[in-house]
Design an enzyme around this catalytic site. Structure first.
Site, PDB file in Angstrom:
ATOM      1  N   PRO A 255       0.648  -1.259   0.000  1.00  0.00           N
ATOM      2  CA  PRO A 255       0.000   0.000   0.000  1.00  0.00           C
ATOM      3  C   PRO A 255       0.683   1.326   0.000  1.00  0.00           C
ATOM      4  O   PRO A 255       0.355   2.132  -0.814  1.00  0.00           O
ATOM      5  CB  PRO A 255      -0.980  -0.098   1.119  1.00  0.00           C
ATOM      6  CG  PRO A 255      -1.373  -1.493   1.074  1.00  0.00           C
ATOM      7  CD  PRO A 255      -0.208  -2.232   0.523  1.00  0.00           C
ATOM      8  N   GLU A 256       1.510   1.658   0.846  1.00  0.00           N
ATOM      9  CA  GLU A 256       1.844   3.084   0.921  1.00  0.00           C
ATOM     10  C   GLU A 256       2.946   3.472  -0.075  1.00  0.00           C
ATOM     11  O   GLU A 256       3.502   2.613  -0.747  1.00  0.00           O
ATOM     12  CB  GLU A 256       2.193   3.463   2.364  1.00  0.00           C
ATOM     13  CG  GLU A 256       1.049   3.087   3.303  1.00  0.00           C
ATOM     14  CD  GLU A 256       1.265   3.496   4.732  1.00  0.00           C
ATOM     15  OE1 GLU A 256       1.648   4.640   4.971  1.00  0.00           O
ATOM     16  OE2 GLU A 256       1.058   2.661   5.625  1.00  0.00           O
TER      17      GLU A 256
END
Length: 288
Positions: free
Chosen positions: A2-3
DNA sequence: AGGGCAACCTGGGGGC
DNA sequence: TGCCCCCAGGTTGCCC
């Protein structure tokens, strides 16, 4: 994965393996893997086959590769998406969703995604504020790694939000790329509680928390991102090492590395927030 | 307009 | 062992 740091690790890997190659086939093994593509899956496949990949780019947690015809294949990894470069004879992964093969007969690209929150789509490239983006990404703010990221302007916008500091940091239309881990890490670094009202930050605090988010993501990127398990890997299936450097996220009950107090976990936005009760004191309730 | 929340999924781990 | 509940690096869409 995700990030921002984890997505950037994937972008670099894709850039190395995909630029200049021509797609020869696309196999969609799960309908949810092709999302938001209104003309449908068959149209997606048809437009992709025969196209040449000219560049691989990223904004925040979105990444895309540009095609010679002025369109782009946009990818979001969701909570569990992986982009793997694999030899053609490698056995299929359990959650293989899309397989893309190339005219040169070399390694193929596989989109693997356990939870199916991620997916691929095809968009026209448009110019937004001087930057070329897939049209579906036009609402996503610049991320801190963007050369045109304007920290003073973002700090001003952050202080205009009538919500908690962490919620604002997670808002991808304010600043992109920051997720649950790096928001907690940035707030820990500057000693702010997640529930601090954004509009009560000083100018310096707003700037400092954005700087901290930028720095912690840059540090994570340098060591390949944060991986707690095999779900978060680069295009070669390798994990990053930043999890050992986390100061707040996932450290419930462990001593704060600054003051020794036990890190506290709290429910927030249907997920978890971690903070040090001494370094990041809870804000007094808002007066009106 | 902008904030807040449920929904979208699968699988791993802990408690009983 | 098995079941059940909780948890997970995200975004969208719809409500107010």
């Amino acid at each position: 994965m995700p990030e921002l740091p984890e997505v950037e690790v994937v972008r670099v890997g894709l850039e190395e393996h995909l630029v200049g190659r021509v797609v020869s086939s696309v196999e969609v093994l799960h309908p949810r893997a092709i999302r938001r593509h209104v003309p449908g899956e068959a149209d997606f496949v048809g437009r992709l086959v025969g196209s040449k990949i000219t560049a691989v780019r990223r904004r925040g947690k979105y990444l895309w590769w540009e095609l010679a015809d002025g369109t782009a294949v946009l990818a979001h990894l969701g909570m569990s998406g992986q982009m793997l470069i694999q030899p053609q004879n490698e056995a299929d992964e359990k959650h293989l969703r899309v397989r893309i093969e190339f005219a040169d007969g070399g390694p193929e690209l596989r989109f693997v995604d356990q939870r199916t929150f991620g997916g691929l789509s095809l968009w026209d490239l448009v110019e937004v504020d001087g930057t070329v983006l897939p049209s579906a990404v036009s609402h996503i703010a610049r991320d801190p790694m963007d050369p045109l990221f304007d920290i003073a302007a973002v700090a001003r916008a952050l202080r205009a939000r009538r919500t908690e500091a962490k919620r604002a940091l997670l808002d991808q239309t304010l600043v992109s790329g920051v997720g649950n881990i790096y928001a907690d890490e940035a707030l820990w670094r500057v000693g702010l509680h997640w529930a601090r009202p954004a509009d009560r930050l000083t100018v310096a605090q707003a700037r400092d928390v954005l700087t901290a988010a930028t720095e912690v993501m840059a540090e994570a990127l340098r060591v390949g991102g944060t991986s707690f398990d095999a779900l978060y890997v680069n295009v070669n299936g390798e994990s990053g090492y930043f999890s050992r450097s986390l100061d707040a996220y996932g450290r419930e009950g462990e001593p704060c590395r600054r003051c020794g107090s036990a890190i506290v976990r709290e429910a927030f936005m249907n997920r978890s927030s971690f903070h040090c009760p001494r370094c990041q004191p809870k804000p007094r309730s808002r007066r009106r």
